[in-house]
Design a protein around this motif. Structure first.
Motif, PDB file in Angstrom:
ATOM      1  N   ARG A   9      57.423  61.018 117.187  1.00 43.48           N
ATOM      2  CA  ARG A   9      57.839  62.365 116.791  1.00 43.48           C
ATOM      3  C   ARG A   9      59.326  62.437 116.441  1.00 43.48           C
ATOM      4  O   ARG A   9      60.179  61.972 117.177  1.00 43.48           O
ATOM      5  N   ASN A  10      59.620  63.034 115.276  1.00 42.84           N
ATOM      6  CA  ASN A  10      60.994  63.338 114.881  1.00 42.84           C
ATOM      7  C   ASN A  10      61.905  62.111 114.938  1.00 42.84           C
ATOM      8  O   ASN A  10      63.073  62.197 115.312  1.00 42.84           O
ATOM      9  N   ASN A  11      61.385  60.956 114.535  1.00 39.92           N
ATOM     10  CA  ASN A  11      62.125  59.709 114.601  1.00 39.92           C
ATOM     11  C   ASN A  11      63.074  59.613 113.401  1.00 39.92           C
ATOM     12  O   ASN A  11      62.644  59.608 112.254  1.00 39.92           O
ATOM     13  N   LYS A  38      55.685  62.755 108.881  1.00 41.76           N
ATOM     14  CA  LYS A  38      55.550  64.179 109.183  1.00 41.76           C
ATOM     15  C   LYS A  38      54.099  64.482 109.512  1.00 41.76           C
ATOM     16  O   LYS A  38      53.182  63.800 109.052  1.00 41.76           O
ATOM     17  N   THR A  57      54.814  66.820 116.975  1.00 40.25           N
ATOM     18  CA  THR A  57      54.086  65.579 116.707  1.00 40.25           C
ATOM     19  C   THR A  57      53.195  65.733 115.491  1.00 40.25           C
ATOM     20  O   THR A  57      53.097  64.841 114.651  1.00 40.25           O
ATOM     21  N   ASP A  93      56.881  71.264 111.087  1.00 39.13           N
ATOM     22  CA  ASP A  93      58.219  70.855 111.492  1.00 39.13           C
ATOM     23  C   ASP A  93      58.166  69.444 112.085  1.00 39.13           C
ATOM     24  O   ASP A  93      57.292  69.144 112.900  1.00 39.13           O
ATOM     25  N   ARG A  94      59.071  68.570 111.688  1.00 38.42           N
ATOM     26  CA  ARG A  94      59.057  67.192 112.179  1.00 38.42           C
ATOM     27  C   ARG A  94      59.282  67.091 113.685  1.00 38.42           C
ATOM     28  O   ARG A  94      58.984  66.057 114.296  1.00 38.42           O
ATOM     29  N   ARG A  95      59.809  68.141 114.285  1.00 38.51           N
ATOM     30  CA  ARG A  95      59.993  68.122 115.732  1.00 38.51           C
ATOM     31  C   ARG A  95      58.661  68.186 116.477  1.00 38.51           C
ATOM     32  O   ARG A  95      58.581  67.853 117.662  1.00 38.51           O
ATOM     33  N   TYR A 112      58.746  72.126 121.643  1.00 35.85           N
ATOM     34  CA  TYR A 112      59.529  71.224 120.803  1.00 35.85           C
ATOM     35  C   TYR A 112      60.463  71.966 119.845  1.00 35.85           C
ATOM     36  O   TYR A 112      61.519  71.450 119.460  1.00 35.85           O
ATOM     37  N   THR A 113      60.072  73.160 119.419  1.00 38.71           N
ATOM     38  CA  THR A 113      60.843  73.869 118.395  1.00 38.71           C
ATOM     39  C   THR A 113      61.598  75.076 118.939  1.00 38.71           C
ATOM     40  O   THR A 113      62.116  75.882 118.163  1.00 38.71           O
TER      41      THR A 113
END
Length: 474
Positions: free
Chosen positions: A160-162, A169, A196, A192-194, A222-223
């Motif tokens: 996630r969000n790497n 994505k 998973t 949102d990439r944040r 996460y967001t």
């Protein structure tokens, strides 16, 4: 008269190894898997006659027999992916793939014209780097923008969000599979990439609209509240999907002040995980059933998809781990089947039981009433290294029969004619079983074995080979 068990063959369960790291509050799906593959038990016609003779003069036999087993093809780079969930539509099987062996296995399509010889004819939804495609639902839709067979595919990031994977994505991929051998990409609902990504989903229709119900675990966390765990997306125009509504469990009046990060400080004094694992709806898309782990199965009226109404939820005894993983409906939508994925029954104050199935009367959806709890008498060959070997996973229902996938237990068939008294009537367990999903299609049952691919099973006296281990009741 109660039926008695007759075990025809002993399940020979092979050693399995799991690898991967996931938050302790996540379900199985965030983990990788590498399975030691073994040969299936195969019986000669003579051996089968001996087994059949032990049934004496029984006239009512319920069983599952293996008509075919076929591994998915390797990727273009030679990598062998594992399977995840399975779905069927118009004579084709659609298999999702797992994170094992680098993910990006896409969705695999099999022609089931000859159920004893499934043929892989296409791969799709594998274009986003460093993602896996667990779930696929296919429906025939007719909207002002699209007419044909539409596939909705869940997409999750493997990391996630790497920052080192800027093109990774999650979200929902939408494909035209009117010609299953030639899938055509139509659109992508990007998250949102944040987050998973989309863990599980359900595609349905309301009149001339097509909608997707999405599960995105911990999206709110996460967001920082910008996104929600449960979303409803209008995909009537697959090229331009649009969010209609979103909800997070922290919005329930009874719990918002008792959340901290991943955890819910429940009234029973226990710290419980709560996140949206999966969602289904009834055939007419009137109600949504959202599996919110230790919050239970949450029920919404979604007749107005932009203004759904919370109705009620299932609850647990203080000594039960919730783990509401998946759901299915029976009896015209008046009965709810809830499977609970409990892979680790230890913990102070909890019962020592692996995940089992609960059955509810939901005629009054504001007040689900527990009718029964179904626990199998499965036996396993120790030792296990698989975290999820002994727990139930997914449910499917056809008429008065419930089909359950059980990882190392394979597929279990249950008579729910009387939902308050479910009775096991059949079982299929291949050697080295690691069955993820089950789906009932026409005259056969499909199972996805993570390490062994697609299984096509026939029921009762249907034609087919009898490979694999089968438990029969009479």
């Amino acid at each position: 008269m109660k039926k008695k068990n007759l075990l025809i063959t002993t399940a020979l369960i092979g050693t399995m190894t799991f690898s991967g790291i996931a938050p302790t509050t996540f379900a199985h799906d965030a983990m990788g898997s590498d399975i030691n593959k073994g040969e299936r038990a195969v019986f000669t016609n003579d051996e089968l006659e001996v087994l059949k003779s032990s049934l004496s003069a029984s006239k009512n036999i319920s069983n599952l027999r293996e008509a075919a087993a076929v591994q998915i093809s390797t990727r273009a780079d030679g990598v062998q992916n594992n399977t995840a969930d399975v779905y069927a539509h118009k004579g084709y099987a659609y298999l999702g793939t797992h994170t094992a062996s680098g993910a990006n296995g896409g969705i695999r399509v099999f022609d089931l014209k000859d159920p004893s010889n499934p043929v892989e004819v296409a791969t799709f939804a594998d274009e986003i780097p460093n993602t896996w495609q667990e779930k696929v639902i296919v429906k025939t839709v007719n909207t002002p923008h699209f007419k044909g067979d539409l596939a909705a595919v869940s997409v999750q990031q493997t990391s996630r969000n790497n920052a080192n994977r800027p093109n990774s994505k999650g979200g929902v991929l939408l494909y035209n599979v009117t010609d299953p051998s030639n899938p055509e990409k139509l659109g992508f609902f990007e998250l949102d990439r944040r987050i998973t990504g989309t863990h599980e989903l359900y595609l349905t229709t309301q009149g001339n609209r097509a909608i997707v119900l999405m599960s995105s675990p911990y999206a709110d966390y996460y967001t920082g509240g910008q996104e929600k765990d449960f979303q409803i997306i209008d995909v009537s125009n697959p090229a331009a999907p649009e969010k209609l509504w979103a909800w997070d469990p922290r919005e329930l009046k009874e719990i918002p002040e008792s959340f901290n990060g991943y955890h819910w400080f429940a009234p029973d004094g226990k710290t419980r995980p709560v996140f949206n694992h999966s969602v289904i709806t009834d055939n007419n898309a009137q109600y949504a059933y959202v599996s919110m782990w230790d919050l239970g199965t949450v029920i919404f009226d979604i007749k107005d998809t932009e203004n759904p109404v919370y109705l009620g939820r299932t609850e647990y005894a203080d000594n039960q781990k919730g783990a509401a993983h998946s759901a299915a409906l029976a009896k015209g939508g008046n009965v709810l089947i809830e499977t609970r994925e409990v892979s680790n029954p230890s913990g102070a104050g909890y019962e020592t039981a692996y995940g089992y199935t609960r059955i509810f009367d939901i005629k009054d959806k504001t007040n689900p009433v527990l009718l029964s709890e179904f626990k199998t008498d499965l036996t396993y060959q120790e030792p296990f290294t698989s975290t999820f070997a002994k727990t139930v996973h997914d449910p499917k229902v056809l008429g008065n029969t419930l089909y359950l996938s059980y990882y190392s237990g394979g597929v279990v068939m249950v008579d729910i004619t009387d939902p308050s008294s479910p009775e096991q009537i059949g079982q299929y367990t291949p050697e080295n079983s690691d069955v993820w999903g089950v789906f009932v299609d026409r005259n056969y049952v499909l199972a996805s074995d993570m390490g062994q691919g697609l299984k096509v099973l026939t029921r009762g006296g249907d034609s087919g080979n009898s490979n694999g281990n089968t438990q029969i009741k009479k």
